[in-house]
Design an enzyme around this catalytic site. Structure first.
Site, PDB file in Angstrom:
ATOM      1  N   HIS A  41       0.849  -1.191   0.000  1.00  0.00           N
ATOM      2  CA  HIS A  41       0.000   0.000   0.000  1.00  0.00           C
ATOM      3  C   HIS A  41       0.887   1.245   0.000  1.00  0.00           C
ATOM      4  CE1 HIS A  41      -3.512  -2.504   1.899  1.00  0.00           C
ATOM      5  NE2 HIS A  41      -3.127  -2.948   0.726  1.00  0.00           N
ATOM      6  N   GLN A 225      -5.649  -6.384  -0.842  1.00  0.00           N
ATOM      7  CA  GLN A 225      -6.039  -7.045  -2.091  1.00  0.00           C
ATOM      8  C   GLN A 225      -7.366  -6.453  -2.601  1.00  0.00           C
ATOM      9  OE1 GLN A 225      -5.000  -9.513   0.662  1.00  0.00           O
ATOM     10  NE2 GLN A 225      -3.057  -8.777  -0.105  1.00  0.00           N
TER      11      GLN A 225
END
Ligand code: GDP
Ligand code: IMO
Ligand code: MG
Length: 427
Positions: A41, A225
């Site tokens: 991220h 995800q």
């Protein structure tokens, strides 16, 4: 701010890190509840770039509590590396702002090793995993042979559980994969040592979260995800091994579903996928290459080039509907700035039949034909725009047209990687 679930509505890398970092300003607690260091991220703050794998993307904001829940597959070595890396960059990471579940399953050396060997074993049928040991760790969790964080804190218990695990795994390495096994004492020493470093962060995070909610604190749940990679609802077997949507929160955080007030999906204005598996709207030609180049589409965890294609409204509608999303955030809209024409997948042709519904159970998703509509581009730089009305008419037409196809309100637009590059639209 009410308690919020923010999850990826495509195949991952939708820009969750950036959005969580932004929303964390108004939250008290930021929570990871599934996945592991397969996640990457990215948060950009001015000149600084942070890629977070296990630590929630709220860590950059002082005064917020970040929680790694029981549903996360925790690689303790990566976790401590991430803690050290952030501290070296001057970010405070202390038990006051980072808590780790005592019940999270631990990714051990044999999980990472098995992840690689299993991929080799599968050959042409490989999943294209991130190689972080995610699948083998969750498999052991389900088989009841895994180790949890609490066990790394008790040397005797750690040796006992590791010994049983290695007896089986070493037999598998030698007998099936013709690979070397792992040495028990070395492993015990390594994981007991890292367990000591984890100790200050460890607690019953579920109890903490329920208590925080009872005190009126606002919780932000950070999905990793994307829904199309969900173990149950994604493009199985080409998926990850956890529940990636809001569906993962109650079990993965130990937090009642009824206390999550709003659910927000995130999707890019186009689509990407890393690794193997069906990707109905994938563009193999010039358009795909151009999307990848403009969007800098390389994996934040593995550096692999991401496969690119046009926005697929069938998949996003499915992902949002499945999770009961109240709305969604469209990211990377600026990547389309230079395109003369923009395509949007509007329906699937499955065995000759046109369908607006994602074909769950379809044996060969590769055979699905996406039907597209073409919209005019705007060919203008939108990265400095902060108000919806100031966007070019063609951009607004694109946004509203996609919103109608998807059937859920777009509550924010993201027009660049930086924190402030967003256009509010009702969130
Ligand atoms: P995540 O896994 O969902 O957090 O997404 P990644 O960090 O793996 O990938 C998203 C990439 O897009 C990162 O490099 C972000 O910095 C970048 N990004 C996020 N939002 C935007 C946006 O609106 N425009 C552009 N151009 N880049 C963005
Ligand atoms: P973030 O949180 C994109 C993909 C892998 C592979 C499949 C299974 O950054 O969006 P795994 O290692 O989980 O067993 O791999 O899932 N995958 C991701 N793709 N973004 C991710 O995370 C991903 N995490 C796993 O590429 O296809
Ligand atoms: Mg990512």
């Amino acid at each position: 701010m009410p308690s919020l679930s923010v999850f990826g509505a495509q195949w991952g890398d939708e820009g969750k890190g950036k959005i969580i970092d932004l929303l964390a300003r108004d939250a008290d607690v930021v929570v990871r509840y599934q996945g592991g260091s397969n996640a990457g991220h990215t948060v950009i703050v001015g000149e600084d770039k942070y890629v977070l794998h296990l630590i929630p993307s709220g860590i950059l904001h002082p005064g917020k509590v970040n929680v790694v829940g029981n549903g996360v597959a925790l690689d303790p070595l990566t976790f401590m590396d991430e803690v050290d890396g952030l501290r070296e960059r001057g970010i405070p990471v202390e038990p006051e702002n980072l808590r780790l579940s005592t019940s999270a399953h631990v990714i051990l050396d044999h999980h990472r090793k098995l992840d690689g060997l299993a991929e080799t074993w599968l050959g042409g049928g490989r999943i294209g995993t991130t190689g972080r040991g995610i699948g083998p760790c969750y498999a052991d969790k389900a088989s009841r042979t895994g180790l949890r964080v609490s066990e790394l804190l008790e040397p005797g218990r750690c040796r006992e559980r590791l010994s049983a695990a290695l007896l089986e795994k070493n037999a598998l390495f030698a007998g099936v994969h013709e690979a070397e096994g792992l040495e028990l004492e070395e492993q015990v020493e390594k994981y007991v040592a890292v367990g000591e470093r984890l100790r200050p962060f460890v607690c019953d995070t579920g109890a903490y979260l329920r208590g925080a909610h009872a005190e009126g604190k606002s919780l932000l749940f950070e999905g990793a995800q994307g829904v199309m990679l969900d173990i149950d609802h994604g493009t199985y077997p080409y998926v990850t091994s956890s529940s990636t949507g809001a569906n993962g929160i109650p079990s993965g955080a130990g937090f009642p579903a009824k206390h999550v007030d709003r659910l927000i999906g995130i999707a890019k204005a186009y689509c990407t996928r890393v690794g193997e598996g069906p990707f109905p709207s994938e563009e193999h030609g010039e358009a795909g290459e151009r999307l990848g180049r403009k969007g800098h589409e390389f994996g934040a965890t593995t550096g692999r080039p991401r496969r690119c294609g046009w926005f697929d409204s069938v998949a996003v509608r499915y992902a949002l509907d499945l999770n009961g999303a109240d709305g969604w955030i469209m990211t990377k809209l600026d990547v389309l700035d230079s395109f003369e024409k923009i395509c949007v997948g509007t329906s699937y042709k499955v065995e000759g039949e046109e369908s607006l519904t994602y074909p769950v159970g379809c044996a060969d998703l590769n055979a699905v034909e996406v039907q597209y509509e073409e919209l005019p581009g705007w060919q203008e730089d939108i990265t400095a725009i902060r108000k919806y009305e100031e966007l070019p008419a063609a951009t607004r037409a694109y946004v509203e047209w996609v919103e109608e196809r998807v059937g859920a309100p777009i509550v924010m637009l993201s027009v660049g990687p930086e924190r402030d590059q967003v256009i509010p639209r009702g969130l």
